[in-house]
Enzyme design. Sequence first.
Site, short mmCIF file in Angstrom:
data_model
loop_
_atom_site.label_atom_id
_atom_site.label_comp_id
_atom_site.label_asym_id
_atom_site.label_seq_id
_atom_site.Cartn_x
_atom_site.Cartn_y
_atom_site.Cartn_z
N MET A 30 0.70 -1.26 -0.11
CA MET A 30 0.31 0.09 0.08
C MET A 30 0.89 1.43 0.04
O MET A 30 0.71 2.26 0.39
CB MET A 30 -0.93 0.47 1.35
CG MET A 30 -2.16 -1.47 1.10
SD MET A 30 -3.39 -0.65 2.17
CE MET A 30 -3.31 -0.69 3.60
N LEU A 33 7.09 2.83 1.19
CA LEU A 33 7.63 1.59 1.21
C LEU A 33 9.04 2.50 3.00
O LEU A 33 9.29 3.43 2.05
CB LEU A 33 8.47 1.72 0.36
CG LEU A 33 7.07 1.30 -0.72
CD1 LEU A 33 8.36 0.81 -2.14
CD2 LEU A 33 6.41 0.49 -0.63
N GLY A 36 10.67 -2.73 5.44
CA GLY A 36 10.29 -4.07 5.70
C GLY A 36 9.71 -4.98 3.76
O GLY A 36 9.89 -5.45 3.54
N HIS A 37 8.87 -3.42 3.35
CA HIS A 37 8.68 -3.26 1.88
C HIS A 37 10.08 -4.24 0.73
O HIS A 37 10.13 -4.76 0.17
CB HIS A 37 8.25 -2.07 1.42
CG HIS A 37 6.74 -2.31 2.07
ND1 HIS A 37 6.62 -1.39 2.75
CD2 HIS A 37 5.66 -2.81 2.20
CE1 HIS A 37 5.35 -0.67 3.69
NE2 HIS A 37 4.67 -1.78 3.11
N GLY A 148 4.54 -9.91 3.67
CA GLY A 148 5.63 -10.37 5.14
C GLY A 148 4.86 -10.68 6.26
O GLY A 148 3.13 -10.79 6.39
N GLN A 149 5.35 -11.62 7.22
CA GLN A 149 5.06 -12.17 8.19
C GLN A 149 4.10 -11.30 8.97
O GLN A 149 3.47 -11.50 10.41
CB GLN A 149 5.40 -13.02 9.21
CG GLN A 149 5.44 -14.02 9.68
CD GLN A 149 6.21 -14.35 10.79
OE1 GLN A 149 7.42 -14.43 10.69
NE2 GLN A 149 6.20 -14.38 12.16
N GLN A 154 -3.40 -12.75 7.71
CA GLN A 154 -3.92 -11.91 5.68
C GLN A 154 -2.50 -13.18 4.83
O GLN A 154 -3.39 -13.50 4.03
CB GLN A 154 -2.85 -10.72 5.35
CG GLN A 154 -2.59 -9.63 4.31
CD GLN A 154 -2.31 -9.15 3.75
OE1 GLN A 154 -3.14 -7.91 4.02
NE2 GLN A 154 -0.94 -8.79 3.32
O1 PAF Z 1 -0.14 -5.81 3.54
C1 PAF Z 1 -0.39 -5.12 2.51
O2 PAF Z 1 0.06 -3.53 2.37
C2 PAF Z 1 -2.30 -5.32 1.72
O3 PAF Z 1 -2.89 -5.12 2.75
C3 PAF Z 1 -2.09 -5.41 0.73
C4 PAF Z 1 -1.24 -6.89 0.51
C5 PAF Z 1 -0.83 -4.79 -0.12
C6 PAF Z 1 -3.64 -5.15 0.16
O4 PAF Z 1 -4.12 -4.33 0.20
#
Ligand code: PAF
Length: 274
Positions: A30, A33, A36-37, A148-149, A154
């Site tokens: 989302m 960044l 983690g990303h 990510g964990q 999710q």
């Molecule tokens: O984990 C996230 O940032 C969001 O839930 C995702 C997987 C990008 C879906 O919008």
Amino acid sequence: MKIFKDPLKLQKWAKAQSKAGQKIALVPTMGYLHEGHLSLIEKAKAMKADEIIVSVFVNPVQFGPNEDYEKYPRDEKADLAKCKAAGATAILFPTPANMYLDRHSVYVTEEDLSKGLCGARRPGHFRGVCTVVAKLFNLAHADFAVFGQKDYQQAQIIKRMVRDLNFDLKIVVAPIVREPSGLARSSRNTYLSAEEKDRALALSRSLKSVTVGKSVKSEQARIVKALEQSGLQVDYVEFVDGETLDPVKKTAKGVCVLLAVFDGKTRLIDNRVL
Ligand code: PAF
């Protein structure tokens, strides 16, 4: 690095790459960044992806009416620079209007793993996540996708969606990246004042303190007390089977401890697999 605004243009390009035998990785985010990303992009590189597609989309469908969709941090320019520096080869910046066309009416609902934890507290959240992730899978023609964990529930739900709907890609889950203090990296950490950030350290401290062979009831009570004493408002402290997410009675190897708290107005989550 290729920059796409239009999801269908990305789809056309990705399809051609896949046909040409390129190994494609998808990193859904989302935006805003952080390290983690970037570790997810690193993971895709380590797995020898030829193309690494990062999607940056604050997905309105996964936010509840009283949640932080409007104020969720956004910085397209910085995200672009970070993706480029990290080695992504394509980035998708769609708009809500081109992801959800007029009279969009099809959603993906997972009905087992979504029932508890964040699913119980954020009605409709995982329906929004599954829907957008399913769309991204169809757009990216990826061989694998990296999550990510940190968002443990999710990741389990997405794995189940892939299994149950026969998506033809692999799900890779990368470890939580923490600040030196122990705080799990999150775009929402930007909401925290210095004092709130300090309080938030009770999350990783509590997770670290859990050992195997204990009664969950007493561990739960101990952690709730520690979090509350640090000034956090507890949303949940749960001990579940790492795969089924069913509650367990004893701490043991493979059990996942999941925490959700309010630190001031900010909701934070963290977890640890024992
Ligand atoms: O984990 C996230 O940032 C969001 O839930 C995702 C997987 C990008 C879906 O919008």
